[in-house]
Enzyme design. Structure first.
Site, PDB file in Angstrom:
ATOM      1  N   LYS A   4      62.119  17.090 -13.863  1.00 12.60           N
ATOM      2  CA  LYS A   4      61.471  16.331 -12.779  1.00 12.60           C
ATOM      3  C   LYS A   4      61.457  14.817 -13.012  1.00 12.60           C
ATOM      4  O   LYS A   4      61.531  14.050 -12.061  1.00 12.60           O
ATOM      5  CB  LYS A   4      60.032  16.822 -12.589  1.00 12.60           C
ATOM      6  CG  LYS A   4      59.917  18.149 -11.881  1.00 12.60           C
ATOM      7  CD  LYS A   4      58.449  18.498 -11.726  1.00 12.60           C
ATOM      8  CE  LYS A   4      58.245  19.588 -10.708  1.00 12.60           C
ATOM      9  NZ  LYS A   4      56.825  19.793 -10.386  1.00 12.60           N
ATOM     10  N   ASP A  58      54.613  17.870  -4.177  1.00 15.13           N
ATOM     11  CA  ASP A  58      53.510  18.576  -4.847  1.00 15.13           C
ATOM     12  C   ASP A  58      52.134  18.081  -4.381  1.00 15.13           C
ATOM     13  O   ASP A  58      51.243  18.882  -4.096  1.00 15.13           O
ATOM     14  CB  ASP A  58      53.607  18.415  -6.368  1.00 15.13           C
ATOM     15  CG  ASP A  58      54.707  19.277  -6.963  1.00 15.13           C
ATOM     16  OD1 ASP A  58      55.057  20.304  -6.361  1.00 15.13           O
ATOM     17  OD2 ASP A  58      55.222  18.903  -8.049  1.00 15.13           O
ATOM     18  N   GLY A  69      51.642  15.260 -15.647  1.00 12.62           N
ATOM     19  CA  GLY A  69      52.445  15.161 -14.428  1.00 12.62           C
ATOM     20  C   GLY A  69      51.769  15.800 -13.226  1.00 12.62           C
ATOM     21  O   GLY A  69      51.751  15.218 -12.133  1.00 12.62           O
ATOM     22  N   ALA A  70      51.205  16.976 -13.415  1.00 13.97           N
ATOM     23  CA  ALA A  70      50.583  17.687 -12.290  1.00 13.97           C
ATOM     24  C   ALA A  70      49.381  16.900 -11.781  1.00 13.97           C
ATOM     25  O   ALA A  70      49.172  16.753 -10.572  1.00 13.97           O
ATOM     26  CB  ALA A  70      50.171  19.085 -12.739  1.00 13.97           C
ATOM     27  N   GLY A  83      46.370  27.990  -7.221  1.00 10.19           N
ATOM     28  CA  GLY A  83      47.498  27.124  -6.868  1.00 10.19           C
ATOM     29  C   GLY A  83      48.554  27.766  -5.982  1.00 10.19           C
ATOM     30  O   GLY A  83      49.591  27.148  -5.716  1.00 10.19           O
TER      31      GLY A  83
HETATM   32  P1  ATR Z   1      51.982  18.978 -16.462  1.00  9.54           P
HETATM   33  O1  ATR Z   1      53.272  18.407 -15.960  1.00  9.54           O
HETATM   34  O2  ATR Z   1      51.830  20.460 -16.210  1.00  9.54           O
HETATM   35  O3  ATR Z   1      50.810  18.203 -16.008  1.00  9.54           O
HETATM   36  P2  ATR Z   1      51.765  17.694 -19.019  1.00  9.54           P
HETATM   37  O4  ATR Z   1      52.262  16.422 -18.433  1.00  9.54           O
HETATM   38  O5  ATR Z   1      52.268  18.127 -20.352  1.00  9.54           O
HETATM   39  O6  ATR Z   1      52.079  18.914 -18.059  1.00  9.54           O
HETATM   40  O7  ATR Z   1      50.171  17.614 -19.052  1.00  9.54           O
HETATM   41  C1  ATR Z   1      49.389  18.645 -19.554  1.00  9.54           C
HETATM   42  C2  ATR Z   1      47.929  18.307 -19.325  1.00  9.54           C
HETATM   43  O8  ATR Z   1      47.126  19.390 -19.813  1.00  9.54           O
HETATM   44  C3  ATR Z   1      47.466  17.070 -20.061  1.00  9.54           C
HETATM   45  O9  ATR Z   1      46.413  16.465 -19.348  1.00  9.54           O
HETATM   46  C4  ATR Z   1      46.965  17.663 -21.378  1.00  9.54           C
HETATM   47  O10 ATR Z   1      46.020  16.874 -22.067  1.00  9.54           O
HETATM   48  P3  ATR Z   1      46.525  15.790 -23.144  1.00  9.54           P
HETATM   49  O11 ATR Z   1      47.017  14.606 -22.358  1.00  9.54           O
HETATM   50  O12 ATR Z   1      45.315  15.498 -23.957  1.00  9.54           O
HETATM   51  O13 ATR Z   1      47.621  16.470 -23.940  1.00  9.54           O
HETATM   52  C5  ATR Z   1      46.275  18.910 -20.840  1.00  9.54           C
HETATM   53  N1  ATR Z   1      46.129  19.918 -21.893  1.00  9.54           N
HETATM   54  C6  ATR Z   1      47.093  20.690 -22.421  1.00  9.54           C
HETATM   55  N2  ATR Z   1      46.589  21.495 -23.370  1.00  9.54           N
HETATM   56  C7  ATR Z   1      45.252  21.232 -23.435  1.00  9.54           C
HETATM   57  C8  ATR Z   1      44.165  21.727 -24.229  1.00  9.54           C
HETATM   58  N3  ATR Z   1      44.363  22.685 -25.147  1.00  9.54           N
HETATM   59  N4  ATR Z   1      42.934  21.216 -24.014  1.00  9.54           N
HETATM   60  C9  ATR Z   1      42.727  20.256 -23.084  1.00  9.54           C
HETATM   61  N5  ATR Z   1      43.716  19.749 -22.302  1.00  9.54           N
HETATM   62  C10 ATR Z   1      44.961  20.218 -22.483  1.00  9.54           C
END
Ligand code: ATR
Length: 270
Positions: free
Chosen positions: A71, A107, A134-135, A240
């Site tokens: 993406k 999205d 990203g989401a 979702g």
């Molecule tokens: P996406 O495109 O699905 O949003 P991403 O860009 O990797 O994927 O973002 C994942 C999000 O989930 C981030 O906000 C991440 O928090 P961090 O920025 O601190 O990594 C959050 N996330 C993932 N695992 C987590 C966890 N175990 N506890 C809290 N937040 C989590």
């Protein structure tokens, strides 16, 4: 469906794409409307993304859906990026008009349509988005336009601050929430973290602090532990699935200029 020499091709590219239900949704809608299009899925490794985009031009593929992990990286190969996709830093839809490829992101709008459809009105409301990846970026941009006040919380505070800073270029109602002590004061809480993708994942917040009257929304398209626990506390919940459906509807409109029958999409999803 009859494939002829005139049939136009739309494709999803990603790695992996085998689990994607988009082919089912779009092919059902093409058939329903009698449009001479077919939707296929291509597994594209990260190392050959540029070649895949050249292939789209060379073969005259009408459009793409783009999924993980392409993406962001696909943006460099496109001719134009619309302002929303540009803010989001991600493209999920590509339109090929006479060899010119434009990038879009449906999205955020898809998410807003799913809220509308679920009867969840965020105008003037206090909305909390959990996550700053990203989401989150995609939905926060659209929520910023409508919510009364938009709060962003993220495990990694710096990332939330950066998102708030970017959003503040367009909106003056967005702030960083450094901790979740105030979660009970929110009207709508949106899980935009990746927590919930795995069955064993815990919720992204302490759900004992949620209260009846709030709305819990998840971008993940099934009942996550967050939604399950919120629902048990008497909150209204939305998963979702609607976002998945509506982002597809909007992409379909971009490729074909036609509105697909939403019920056909919904049946394919079911
Ligand atoms: P996406 O495109 O699905 O949003 P991403 O860009 O990797 O994927 O973002 C994942 C999000 O989930 C981030 O906000 C991440 O928090 P961090 O920025 O601190 O990594 C959050 N996330 C993932 N695992 C987590 C966890 N175990 N506890 C809290 N937040 C989590």
């Amino acid at each position: 469906m009859t494939i002829s020499s005139e049939t136009r091709v739309v494709a999803i590219i990603g790695h992996p794409v085998k689990h994607s239900i988009s082919p089912l949704m779009h092919n059902a809608a093409f058939r329903h409307l009698g449009l001479d299009y077919v939707y296929v899925a291509f597994t594209v490794s990260p190392g050959v993304l540029g070649e895949a985009v050249s292939g789209v031009r060379a073969l005259g593929i009408a459009g793409l859906n783009v999924t993980v992990p392409h993406k962001q990286h696909i943006m460099q190969y496109l001719d134009t990026i619309d302002p929303e996709a540009s803010f989001m830093g991600a493209v999920n839809t590509v339109v090929n008009r006479d060899g010119k490829l434009s990038g879009h992101n449906t999205d955020g709008r898809g998410f807003m349509k799913s809220l509308d459809e679920g009867g969840i009105d965020v105008s003037g409301k206090r909305v909390l988005v959990l996550g700053a990846g990203g989401a989150s970026r995609a939905v926060s941009y659209c929520l910023g336009e409508k919510a009364g006040r938009l709060y962003i919380y993220n495990r990694t505070a710096e990332r939330a601050r950066r998102l708030v800073e970017d959003l503040s270029i367009n909106f003056n109602n967005v702030e960083h929430l450094p901790d979740l002590g105030d979660i009970g004061g929110m009207d709508v809480v949106v899980n935009a973290t990746s927590l919930g993708l795995k069955d064993s994942d815990p919720p992204p917040c302490d759900t004992s602090m949620l209260r009846e009257g709030q709305v819990a929304v998840d971008l993940i398209y099934r009942e996550t532990s967050f939604l399950r626990e919120a629902s048990a506390k008497g909150l209204r919940t939305l998963d979702g699935t609607g976002m998945l459906l509506w982002q597809g509807v909007l992409a379909f409109e971009l490729w074909t200029g036609k509105t697909p029958p939403v019920e056909v999409f919904r049946e394919a999803l079911a």
